[in-house]
Write an enzyme that holds these catalytic residues in place. Structure first.
Site, PDB file in Angstrom:
ATOM      1  N   ASP A  81      20.585  18.147  23.871  1.00 30.87           N
ATOM      2  CA  ASP A  81      21.106  19.443  23.444  1.00 30.87           C
ATOM      3  C   ASP A  81      20.393  20.614  24.118  1.00 30.87           C
ATOM      4  O   ASP A  81      20.951  21.701  24.229  1.00 30.87           O
ATOM      5  CB  ASP A  81      20.999  19.550  21.923  1.00 30.87           C
ATOM      6  CG  ASP A  81      21.860  18.489  21.229  1.00 30.87           C
ATOM      7  OD1 ASP A  81      23.070  18.456  21.492  1.00 30.87           O
ATOM      8  OD2 ASP A  81      21.312  17.689  20.452  1.00 30.87           O
ATOM      9  N   GLY A  82      19.150  20.406  24.599  1.00 29.34           N
ATOM     10  CA  GLY A  82      18.371  21.498  25.186  1.00 29.34           C
ATOM     11  C   GLY A  82      19.018  22.122  26.407  1.00 29.34           C
ATOM     12  O   GLY A  82      18.969  23.341  26.596  1.00 29.34           O
TER      13      GLY A  82
END
Length: 351
Positions: A81-82
């Site tokens: 998700d980063g």
């Protein structure tokens, strides 16, 4: 599978995708998995790719902020998700952000968290899967080419930072697990299990004030001006440092084990935190856990969360409320805050 009123766009054929890939994400297999699993499927579906492999933090952020994106029909993020957090915030820094945000985004899971990919898999009605099966399902969604809207939450901090978040904001236990387990990245998603056990052993309590605007109590807000070169200020919020508006709710307790505001269904591949969430329900799903919970009960809740049944346990320490906006004011700068899994300094924040 979609609620009535959902409108879908369709990617053009042939289609050209810019693939942003972080080779370090998760257990470091993203590039291999992309070549083995994803590329053959995309080739069959008539989707041509330009692959951009990131070499450092913020590399993808700069790429999408500065590049002419008109040559691509979609941006595909292969990572955890980063990297998507970088891409979303890079797009929101563009002078043509309003147009750029219409570019369809796709997430293909290549990290250890993969919460958005797990959420989309869930919304699509697929069985719960992980690892390569989840990657295959998400690639299949890209091959079909249907896209729809997704909510973003605007977060602002006391030190003047502003972020656009697609997944969740956390403080306390869950954020501790997320950041403390970074050193076990090579374990993949098992890092979170290990981190949970370690954080349970040294269970901490955090002091602060939590306030929120419940969905039912919303008052009229002004729409964003159409030609705004920068994202407009948040109409539901009073400035940090001023009291929250009178129609907000202030939580009477001020000692928490965790506060988590999530806007998608999944917190991780195996954590179905907000089963009622949808991609664009206009809602922040706010969870908070008051101090005094036992370690055994906390562990039971997390085990139940793998099936999304944690609220059925009716734990008196755990509260859940759908909100439009929230504010968290820590008493002291203790503990770490996270936005979409990325660490933030601990300070007052609202969204």
């Amino acid at each position: 599978l979609s609620p009535p009123g959902d409108s879908y766009g369709v990617l053009p054929r042939p289609c050209h995708a810019l693939v942003l890939l972080n080779p370090q994400s998760g257990s470091g297999r993203a590039l291999d998995d992309f070549q083995a699993v994803v590329q053959p499927m995309l080739a069959e579906a008539g989707i041509a790719t330009t692959v951009f492999v990131t070499e450092r933090a913020h590399h993808a952020h700069e790429k999408v902020r500065d590049e002419d994106l008109s040559q691509w029909d979609t941006l595909v993020v292969v990572s955890g998700d980063g990297l998507l957090f970088e891409v979303v915030n890079g797009l929101m820094e563009r002078p043509d952000w309003r147009e750029a945000m219409k570019k369809p985004l796709c997430i293909l899971p290549g990290g250890s968290g993969n919460a958005l990919a797990a959420s989309i898999n869930y919304y699509a009605g697929y069985d719960h899967v992980a690892k390569k099966k989840l990657l295959t399902n998400c690639t299949f969604i890209l091959c079909k080419g249907l896209y729809t809207q997704m909510d973003l939450v605007s977060l602002s901090t006391a030190s003047g930072k502003r972020f656009f978040s697609f997944l969740g904001f956390g403080w306390g236990f869950i954020s501790d697990v997320d950041i403390d387990s970074e050193k076990y990245r090579w374990l993949g998603s098992a890092r979170f299990t290990l981190g949970t056990l370690q954080c349970l052993a040294k269970l901490r309590v955090y002091q602060g004030r939590l306030s929120y605007l419940p969905v039912a109590a919303e008052q009229g807000s002004s729409p964003a001006p159409r030609d705004a070169p920068a994202p407009p200020p948040d109409s539901l919020l009073a400035p940090l440092g001023q009291p929250v508006p009178p129609h907000w709710t202030v939580v009477p307790e001020e000692e928490f084990v965790l506060v988590y505001a999530i806007y998608q269904s999944h917190l991780g591949t195996n954590l179905l935190m907000a089963p009622a969430a949808r991609l664009h329900d206009g809602c922040i799903h706010l969870f908070y856990m008051k101090a005094g919970i036992s370690r055994v009960t906390l562990l039971k809740l997390f085990l139940a969360m793998s099936r999304g049944t944690h609220l059925d346990l009716n734990c008196p320490h755990l509260s859940y409320v759908p909100v439009r906006a929230f504010r968290l004011e820590p008493r002291v700068a203790a503990g770490v805050m996270t936005v979409d899994g990325e660490a933030l300094a601990c300070e007052p924040v609202q969204g």
